[in-house]
Design a protein around this motif. Sequence first.
Motif, mmCIF file in Angstrom:
data_model
loop_
_atom_site.group_PDB
_atom_site.id
_atom_site.type_symbol
_atom_site.label_atom_id
_atom_site.label_comp_id
_atom_site.label_asym_id
_atom_site.label_seq_id
_atom_site.Cartn_x
_atom_site.Cartn_y
_atom_site.Cartn_z
ATOM 1 N N UNK A 83 0.848 -1.203 0.000
ATOM 2 C CA UNK A 83 0.000 0.000 0.000
ATOM 3 C C UNK A 83 0.877 1.245 0.000
ATOM 4 N N UNK A 84 0.681 2.095 -1.003
ATOM 5 C CA UNK A 84 1.508 3.293 -1.144
ATOM 6 C C UNK A 84 0.689 4.480 -0.665
ATOM 7 N N UNK B 170 -0.195 8.165 -2.107
ATOM 8 C CA UNK B 170 -1.097 8.384 -3.233
ATOM 9 C C UNK B 170 -2.421 8.978 -2.788
ATOM 10 N N UNK C 67 -1.498 -3.325 -6.745
ATOM 11 C CA UNK C 67 -1.282 -2.325 -5.698
ATOM 12 C C UNK C 67 -0.698 -1.017 -6.225
ATOM 13 N N UNK D 36 -1.957 0.564 -8.715
ATOM 14 C CA UNK D 36 -3.053 1.358 -9.287
ATOM 15 C C UNK D 36 -3.689 2.279 -8.243
#
Lengths: 234, 234
Positions: free
Chosen positions: A1-2, A5, A36, A38
């Motif tokens: 999980x980034x 963003x 992940x 996207x």
Amino acid sequence: MKSQRLTVGVLGGMGPEATVDFMAEVLAATPANEDQDHLRMLVDQNPQLLSRQLALAGKGGSPGPQLAAMARGLEKGGADFLVMPCNTAHAYQADIVAATTIPLVSIIDETVAECSGAEQVGLLATVGCFDAGVYQSAFAAAGQTLIMPTAAELEEFTRLVAAIKLGKQGEDIANAMATLANALVGRGAQVVVAGCTEIPLVLDASMLAVPLISSTAVLARSTVALALGERPLG
Amino acid sequence: MKSQRLTVGVLGGMGPEATVDFMAEVLAATPANEDQDHLRMLVDQNPQLLSRQLALAGKGGSPGPQLAAMARGLEKGGADFLVMPCNTAHAYQADIVAATTIPLVSIIDETVAECSGAEQVGLLATVGCFDAGVYQSAFAAAGQTLIMPTAAELEEFTRLVAAIKLGKQGEDIANAMATLANALVGRGAQVVVAGCTEIPLVLDASMLAVPLISSTAVLARSTVALALGERPLG
């Protein structure tokens, strides 16, 4: 999980297929090696919104309050900014902006910016979109000349958009749309703006002698750049 | 605005393209003469969810709490029922059901019901989906025999799904997927279930000698029937 963003809020359903097309364009514009990578998007696909065309023609109630409620719901759900893959509905931009504290990234502004190299810009858009004047004022402010459809061409455009919304997206409809676009080119347009998100469902850049600016694709690329932090918001 | 219609909540993003495909299938399955005839759908397109495959292999944290939070958000936003166009993620169905008061219409149950005529059912699904056993128990309860991929075939399937998620959806990938499906047919499958929503992005019914049951298309048709009140909920 980034977590750096941003989450995108999509005011959708106008029409519903254009929203699906927009989502596909966002996926295509996102550099990704796995799911992940996207973007998270909260999409309110609400085709049951009051008709923009009827409202702008003075024949129906304003969809502004419904759009405001949708925008508030997306903000509550966690959206960091809003986009709306429908040009005509930007006539009600003020209702959306007043209802939320997060920015609405305008498909009109993004598309106009994409046309900066051209002095004479051809525009295909709905009757309601022309009546609301959203593109005319933006291009005038940029010092560019708009080349617009004639009344007869606009009538033909209305017929084509209705057909596209019914799923009639074959070669005959695509060719008729190309004829309308090329008429603008014949009158001096150096680029043609697909200023209605139904147009790219049938019209391809290869069918025109000048660049075709798809408002759907422009908004998708801007959405990705903003969500990834490649461009600052607002 | 047709207020008797139910609002659909979509737990999406697993993968993101499969969700877009599902939305397009819903549009195609809805009888409509204008935008307003289409369904309202609240879509949480969340590709940043923890990997289901890693979690089910015991190599990563559970996405269950994230799915529960998404489900609560969709319910708060106004969804009347939930769908999730991802088979593997149904391993976490209990987390979703516990988190909300609205029903989750299971892609597994709907797909199994669609196979009722067949004694021997071929199933293509991910390693995680098989490990979780969601389809095995449902088909066993229905008294049907499952024909599953071999270990080598499952390894090949994993490679193909990864390629599809990267946008590699050409003829070579489609043919390789058809080869896997036809191997199940060769071992007695009377129908083949595309029990992973990435499969219909490449595999077409025309490539098989027996009926192909797309879990995406089945869930889309069920969604439309339930939202329009043609079938009672729950």
